[in-house]
Scaffold this motif. Structure first.
Motif, short mmCIF file in Angstrom:
data_model
loop_
_atom_site.label_atom_id
_atom_site.label_comp_id
_atom_site.label_asym_id
_atom_site.label_seq_id
_atom_site.Cartn_x
_atom_site.Cartn_y
_atom_site.Cartn_z
N LEU A 80 -5.51 -1.83 1.97
CA LEU A 80 -4.98 -0.72 2.76
C LEU A 80 -4.39 0.37 1.88
CD1 LEU A 80 -3.32 -2.77 5.64
CD2 LEU A 80 -5.27 -1.21 5.87
N GLU A 81 -3.76 -0.03 0.78
CA GLU A 81 -3.20 0.94 -0.16
C GLU A 81 -4.32 1.73 -0.85
OE1 GLU A 81 0.32 1.03 -3.46
OE2 GLU A 81 -1.07 -0.65 -3.56
N ARG A 82 -5.38 1.04 -1.26
CA ARG A 82 -6.53 1.73 -1.89
C ARG A 82 -7.12 2.78 -0.96
NH1 ARG A 82 -7.88 -3.38 -3.75
NH2 ARG A 82 -9.32 -3.67 -2.03
N ASP A 83 -7.12 2.46 0.34
CA ASP A 83 -7.69 3.39 1.32
C ASP A 83 -6.70 4.50 1.72
OD1 ASP A 83 -10.07 1.99 1.33
OD2 ASP A 83 -9.57 0.83 3.12
N GLY A 84 -5.47 4.43 1.21
CA GLY A 84 -4.47 5.45 1.51
C GLY A 84 -3.78 5.28 2.85
N PHE A 85 -3.92 4.09 3.47
CA PHE A 85 -3.33 3.86 4.79
C PHE A 85 -1.87 3.43 4.70
CE2 PHE A 85 -7.85 2.63 6.25
CZ PHE A 85 -8.19 3.96 6.39
N ILE A 86 -1.48 2.89 3.57
CA ILE A 86 -0.09 2.47 3.37
C ILE A 86 0.32 2.82 1.94
CG2 ILE A 86 -0.14 0.57 5.04
CD1 ILE A 86 -0.03 -0.77 1.78
N THR A 87 1.61 2.79 1.70
CA THR A 87 2.13 2.90 0.33
C THR A 87 3.00 1.68 0.09
OG1 THR A 87 4.07 4.17 1.05
CG2 THR A 87 2.15 5.43 0.31
N ARG A 88 3.11 1.33 -1.18
CA ARG A 88 4.01 0.24 -1.60
C ARG A 88 4.96 0.80 -2.64
NH1 ARG A 88 0.77 -4.90 -3.49
NH2 ARG A 88 -0.43 -3.34 -4.55
N ALA A 89 6.21 0.45 -2.49
CA ALA A 89 7.23 0.90 -3.44
C ALA A 89 8.08 -0.29 -3.83
CB ALA A 89 8.09 1.99 -2.81
N SER A 90 8.53 -0.28 -5.08
CA SER A 90 9.43 -1.34 -5.53
C SER A 90 10.77 -1.20 -4.83
CB SER A 90 9.63 -1.25 -7.05
OG SER A 90 8.42 -1.52 -7.71
N ASP A 91 11.35 -2.33 -4.49
CA ASP A 91 12.66 -2.37 -3.87
C ASP A 91 13.69 -1.92 -4.90
OD1 ASP A 91 14.14 -3.79 -1.39
OD2 ASP A 91 15.28 -4.12 -3.23
N THR A 92 14.67 -1.16 -4.47
CA THR A 92 15.68 -0.65 -5.40
C THR A 92 16.56 -1.76 -5.96
OG1 THR A 92 17.13 -0.17 -3.54
CG2 THR A 92 15.77 1.64 -4.36
N GLU A 93 16.75 -2.83 -5.20
CA GLU A 93 17.60 -3.93 -5.66
C GLU A 93 16.83 -5.03 -6.39
OE1 GLU A 93 20.00 -5.33 -2.44
OE2 GLU A 93 20.59 -3.30 -1.86
N ASP A 94 15.57 -5.21 -6.04
CA ASP A 94 14.75 -6.26 -6.65
C ASP A 94 13.34 -5.70 -6.86
OD1 ASP A 94 13.27 -8.48 -7.37
OD2 ASP A 94 13.99 -9.74 -5.73
N ARG A 95 13.03 -5.32 -8.08
CA ARG A 95 11.75 -4.65 -8.38
C ARG A 95 10.54 -5.53 -8.11
NH1 ARG A 95 11.77 -0.19 -9.79
NH2 ARG A 95 12.25 1.19 -11.43
N ARG A 96 10.74 -6.84 -8.00
CA ARG A 96 9.61 -7.73 -7.69
C ARG A 96 9.19 -7.60 -6.23
NH1 ARG A 96 12.35 -13.09 -9.37
NH2 ARG A 96 14.01 -11.88 -8.43
N ARG A 97 10.12 -7.19 -5.39
CA ARG A 97 9.84 -7.02 -3.97
C ARG A 97 9.21 -5.66 -3.72
NH1 ARG A 97 14.68 -9.15 -0.23
NH2 ARG A 97 13.43 -7.94 1.21
N LYS A 98 8.22 -5.63 -2.89
CA LYS A 98 7.54 -4.39 -2.54
C LYS A 98 7.78 -4.05 -1.07
CE LYS A 98 5.39 -4.00 -6.50
NZ LYS A 98 5.80 -3.03 -7.47
N THR A 99 8.12 -2.80 -0.85
CA THR A 99 8.29 -2.30 0.51
C THR A 99 7.01 -1.57 0.90
OG1 THR A 99 10.66 -2.06 0.18
CG2 THR A 99 9.68 -0.84 2.02
#
Length: 151
Positions: A80-99
């Motif tokens: 979905l990210e490759r297709d531009g339908f969603i974005t993923r961002a690193s969590d500000t408190e835990d960089r391993r977590r993606k929002t």
């Protein structure tokens, strides 16, 4: 009720249950095919619907809400990210977590896929009159209640 009648009733339940599973599979396949032709599979649509309803989610929350394994969700999210339908961002408190967040492109794709899904469902259930639809809904509610109460 005789033993033969009791066995026939049980066999009838199994036959109807198997028929239901077959019909449910066929309906799901038709919906998925129509939605895929519109640009978004049914499973990918479910991810976008969840994000549209609940807003940005961590991938682990997304997996839990979908009842899927985190690895399966990761693969879907990457596509979905490759297709531009969603974005993923690193969590500000835990960089391993993606929002995960829905994009405007994803919202548009979702609207198109949902419309395609609605059209095929209207076509598939269009042969039923209002009374048949109401009866079918009541019967499905009974089966759902039994299934959610079953262990």
């Amino acid at each position: 009720m005789s033993e033969h009648e009791a066995k026939a009733a049980v066999d009838g339940r199994e036959r109807v249950g198997l028929h239901f599973l077959s019909v449910a599979y066929q309906v799901r396949e038709k919906v998925d095919q129509r939605m895929t032709a519109a640009g978004l599979s049914l499973s990918r649509t479910k991810v976008l619907q969840l994000l549209a309803r609940r807003g940005a989610l961590h991938q682990a929350e997304l997996a839990e809400a979908l009842g899927q394994a985190p690895r399966s969700v990761t693969q879907t999210v990457e596509a979905l990210e490759r297709d531009g339908f969603i974005t993923r961002a690193s969590d500000t408190e835990d960089r391993r977590r993606k929002t995960v967040s829905l994009t405007a492109t994803g919202q548009a794709a979702l609207a198109t896929a949902e419309q395609a899904g609605e059209q095929i469902l209207q076509q598939l259930f269009g042969s039923l009159d209002i009374h048949q639809l109401a009866r079918l809904e009541r019967l499905l509610d009974l089966v759902n209640d039994a299934a959610t109460g079953a262990t």
